[in-house]
Write a protein that holds these residues in place. Structure first.
Motif, PDB file in Angstrom:
ATOM      1  N   VAL A  72     -38.527   2.323 -35.106  1.00 55.99           N
ATOM      2  CA  VAL A  72     -38.870   1.068 -35.776  1.00 55.99           C
ATOM      3  C   VAL A  72     -40.342   1.193 -36.150  1.00 55.99           C
ATOM      4  O   VAL A  72     -41.193   1.292 -35.267  1.00 55.99           O
ATOM      5  CB  VAL A  72     -38.638  -0.155 -34.871  1.00 55.99           C
ATOM      6  CG1 VAL A  72     -39.069  -1.431 -35.580  1.00 55.99           C
ATOM      7  CG2 VAL A  72     -37.178  -0.233 -34.432  1.00 55.99           C
ATOM      8  N   ILE A  73     -40.614   1.215 -37.445  1.00 58.44           N
ATOM      9  CA  ILE A  73     -41.981   1.401 -37.923  1.00 58.44           C
ATOM     10  C   ILE A  73     -42.474   0.101 -38.538  1.00 58.44           C
ATOM     11  O   ILE A  73     -41.797  -0.503 -39.369  1.00 58.44           O
ATOM     12  CB  ILE A  73     -42.044   2.540 -38.967  1.00 58.44           C
ATOM     13  CG1 ILE A  73     -41.597   3.858 -38.325  1.00 58.44           C
ATOM     14  CG2 ILE A  73     -43.459   2.667 -39.539  1.00 58.44           C
ATOM     15  CD1 ILE A  73     -41.531   5.036 -39.288  1.00 58.44           C
ATOM     16  N   GLY A  74     -43.652  -0.315 -38.115  1.00 57.07           N
ATOM     17  CA  GLY A  74     -44.252  -1.537 -38.652  1.00 57.07           C
ATOM     18  C   GLY A  74     -44.557  -1.393 -40.132  1.00 57.07           C
ATOM     19  O   GLY A  74     -45.114  -0.382 -40.565  1.00 57.07           O
ATOM     20  N   SER A  89     -48.284   3.379 -46.998  1.00 57.02           N
ATOM     21  CA  SER A  89     -48.599   4.346 -45.947  1.00 57.02           C
ATOM     22  C   SER A  89     -47.490   4.378 -44.887  1.00 57.02           C
ATOM     23  O   SER A  89     -47.091   5.443 -44.420  1.00 57.02           O
ATOM     24  CB  SER A  89     -49.946   3.992 -45.321  1.00 57.02           C
ATOM     25  OG  SER A  89     -50.238   4.848 -44.255  1.00 57.02           O
ATOM     26  N   SER A  90     -46.980   3.205 -44.515  1.00 54.61           N
ATOM     27  CA  SER A  90     -45.880   3.137 -43.541  1.00 54.61           C
ATOM     28  C   SER A  90     -44.610   3.750 -44.111  1.00 54.61           C
ATOM     29  O   SER A  90     -43.883   4.457 -43.413  1.00 54.61           O
ATOM     30  CB  SER A  90     -45.611   1.688 -43.126  1.00 54.61           C
ATOM     31  OG  SER A  90     -46.648   1.213 -42.317  1.00 54.61           O
ATOM     32  N   ARG A  91     -44.342   3.488 -45.375  1.00 50.14           N
ATOM     33  CA  ARG A  91     -43.168   4.088 -46.023  1.00 50.14           C
ATOM     34  C   ARG A  91     -43.295   5.605 -46.078  1.00 50.14           C
ATOM     35  O   ARG A  91     -42.323   6.325 -45.866  1.00 50.14           O
ATOM     36  CB  ARG A  91     -42.966   3.508 -47.418  1.00 50.14           C
ATOM     37  CG  ARG A  91     -42.438   2.087 -47.402  1.00 50.14           C
ATOM     38  CD  ARG A  91     -42.170   1.600 -48.828  1.00 50.14           C
ATOM     39  NE  ARG A  91     -41.649   0.264 -48.839  1.00 50.14           N
ATOM     40  CZ  ARG A  91     -40.364  -0.056 -48.604  1.00 50.14           C
ATOM     41  NH1 ARG A  91     -39.491   0.881 -48.338  1.00 50.14           N
ATOM     42  NH2 ARG A  91     -39.977  -1.312 -48.639  1.00 50.14           N
ATOM     43  N   PRO A 103     -32.270   7.348 -37.364  1.00 52.12           N
ATOM     44  CA  PRO A 103     -32.370   6.210 -38.279  1.00 52.12           C
ATOM     45  C   PRO A 103     -33.732   5.544 -38.112  1.00 52.12           C
ATOM     46  O   PRO A 103     -34.277   5.502 -37.003  1.00 52.12           O
ATOM     47  CB  PRO A 103     -31.246   5.269 -37.842  1.00 52.12           C
ATOM     48  CG  PRO A 103     -30.546   5.912 -36.709  1.00 52.12           C
ATOM     49  CD  PRO A 103     -31.252   7.168 -36.346  1.00 52.12           C
ATOM     50  N   ILE A 104     -34.266   5.020 -39.218  1.00 49.24           N
ATOM     51  CA  ILE A 104     -35.580   4.385 -39.201  1.00 49.24           C
ATOM     52  C   ILE A 104     -35.471   2.994 -39.805  1.00 49.24           C
ATOM     53  O   ILE A 104     -34.967   2.832 -40.911  1.00 49.24           O
ATOM     54  CB  ILE A 104     -36.603   5.219 -39.993  1.00 49.24           C
ATOM     55  CG1 ILE A 104     -36.762   6.607 -39.355  1.00 49.24           C
ATOM     56  CG2 ILE A 104     -37.952   4.498 -40.073  1.00 49.24           C
ATOM     57  CD1 ILE A 104     -37.609   7.575 -40.171  1.00 49.24           C
ATOM     58  N   LEU A 105     -35.956   2.006 -39.055  1.00 47.30           N
ATOM     59  CA  LEU A 105     -36.017   0.627 -39.525  1.00 47.30           C
ATOM     60  C   LEU A 105     -37.466   0.289 -39.824  1.00 47.30           C
ATOM     61  O   LEU A 105     -38.339   0.479 -38.975  1.00 47.30           O
ATOM     62  CB  LEU A 105     -35.471  -0.331 -38.458  1.00 47.30           C
ATOM     63  CG  LEU A 105     -35.603  -1.831 -38.745  1.00 47.30           C
ATOM     64  CD1 LEU A 105     -34.716  -2.228 -39.936  1.00 47.30           C
ATOM     65  CD2 LEU A 105     -35.236  -2.639 -37.505  1.00 47.30           C
ATOM     66  N   LEU A 106     -37.743  -0.183 -41.027  1.00 45.37           N
ATOM     67  CA  LEU A 106     -39.071  -0.686 -41.373  1.00 45.37           C
ATOM     68  C   LEU A 106     -39.072  -2.172 -41.065  1.00 45.37           C
ATOM     69  O   LEU A 106     -38.219  -2.918 -41.559  1.00 45.37           O
ATOM     70  CB  LEU A 106     -39.377  -0.426 -42.851  1.00 45.37           C
ATOM     71  CG  LEU A 106     -39.486   1.047 -43.236  1.00 45.37           C
ATOM     72  CD1 LEU A 106     -39.617   1.197 -44.742  1.00 45.37           C
ATOM     73  CD2 LEU A 106     -40.651   1.715 -42.525  1.00 45.37           C
ATOM     74  N   TRP A 107     -40.036  -2.628 -40.236  1.00 49.34           N
ATOM     75  CA  TRP A 107     -40.047  -3.993 -39.731  1.00 49.34           C
ATOM     76  C   TRP A 107     -41.338  -4.698 -40.097  1.00 49.34           C
ATOM     77  O   TRP A 107     -42.420  -4.174 -39.868  1.00 49.34           O
ATOM     78  CB  TRP A 107     -39.865  -3.969 -38.210  1.00 49.34           C
ATOM     79  CG  TRP A 107     -39.680  -5.313 -37.622  1.00 49.34           C
ATOM     80  CD1 TRP A 107     -40.604  -6.051 -36.942  1.00 49.34           C
ATOM     81  CD2 TRP A 107     -38.503  -6.118 -37.676  1.00 49.34           C
ATOM     82  NE1 TRP A 107     -40.070  -7.251 -36.562  1.00 49.34           N
ATOM     83  CE2 TRP A 107     -38.768  -7.313 -37.004  1.00 49.34           C
ATOM     84  CE3 TRP A 107     -37.235  -5.928 -38.222  1.00 49.34           C
ATOM     85  CZ2 TRP A 107     -37.835  -8.330 -36.857  1.00 49.34           C
ATOM     86  CZ3 TRP A 107     -36.301  -6.930 -38.083  1.00 49.34           C
ATOM     87  CH2 TRP A 107     -36.602  -8.113 -37.409  1.00 49.34           C
ATOM     88  N   ASP A 108     -41.221  -5.888 -40.625  1.00 54.18           N
ATOM     89  CA  ASP A 108     -42.367  -6.706 -41.010  1.00 54.18           C
ATOM     90  C   ASP A 108     -43.288  -6.900 -39.809  1.00 54.18           C
ATOM     91  O   ASP A 108     -42.874  -7.421 -38.782  1.00 54.18           O
ATOM     92  CB  ASP A 108     -41.865  -8.058 -41.522  1.00 54.18           C
ATOM     93  CG  ASP A 108     -42.972  -8.995 -41.956  1.00 54.18           C
ATOM     94  OD1 ASP A 108     -44.163  -8.641 -41.862  1.00 54.18           O
ATOM     95  OD2 ASP A 108     -42.634 -10.101 -42.402  1.00 54.18           O
TER      96      ASP A 108
END
Length: 155
Positions: A72-74, A89-91, A103-108
Motif C-alpha cells: 500500500v503506497i501513499g 513520484s508515488s506512481r 499487488p499494489i494499492l495506491l492510497w490517498d
C-alpha cells in the motif's frame, strides 16, 4: 497490478496476508506492516533513500522476511483531490516495484504526516525522535486506512 481500488486488492488477496505500507518521501521511505488478518498497522523502519536499486533491495528483504502479500503506497493528492507532482513520484515508485510480483494499492495520504506528528506529540516524543520516526508513523496511518477499507470498516 497497480490499483486505486480496494475491491481489486481484496479480490487479489482472497486469503488475506501481511501488507506493507509505504510513505515515500524525497529523502526517506517510511515502512509499516500489518498483521495477516488486517486488524492493525504498526510503524516499522524508515529507510534513508539512496540509489533506487539499494532501496528496492531493502524493501525486497523486508517483504521476504515478513512474507508480505501486497503493498500500500501513499498517494499524495492535492486538497481538491487532484494529483500533484508528488503523486507522480508515488506512481513511479509503484511502477518500479511492480516486478516484485505483489499487488499494489495506491492510497490517498492527505493529512497523514500531520496526523502522525500530532499523535507523536501527544505521546511526548521529543522533536529528535519525531524527526526520525515520522515517516514510518505516517506509513502506519496510510496502511491503517487501507486495511480499514479492506475489511469494510471505512465510512
Amino acid at each position: 497490478m497497480i490499483t486505486l481500488s480496494v475491491a481489486e486488492l481484496r479480490a487479489a488477496l482472497p486469503s488475506g496476508g501481511m501488507l506493507m505500507g509505504l510513505d515515500p518521501g524525497t529523502k526517506t521511505i517510511g515502512v509499516a506492516l500489518c498483521d495477516p488478518n488486517w486488524r492493525f498497522a504498526t510503524a516499522g523502519k524508515t529507510i534513508v533513500r539512496r540509489k533506487f536499486t539499494a532501496d528496492k533491495a531493502e524493501l525486497a528483504a523486508i517483504i521476504a522476511e515478513r512474507d508480505v502479500k501486497a503493498l500500500v503506497i501513499g498517494l499524495p493528492l492535492n486538497m481538491d483531490g487532484s494529483e500533484s507532482p508528488r503523486s507522480q513520484s508515488s506512481r513511479a515508485l509503484a511502477r518500479n516495484l511492480v516486478d516484485l510480483g505483489l499487488p499494489i494499492l495506491l492510497w490517498d495520504e492527505r493529512w497523514t504526516t500531520q496526523a502522525a506528528e500530532r499523535a507523536m506529540i501527544e505521546q511526548d516524543f521529543s522533536r529528535a525522535k519525531r524527526a526520525t520516526r515520522i515517516d514510518s508513523h505516517a506509513a502506519a496511518l496510510i496502511l491503517q486506512g487501507a486495511i480499514d477499507a479492506l475489511v469494510g470498516a471505512a465510512f
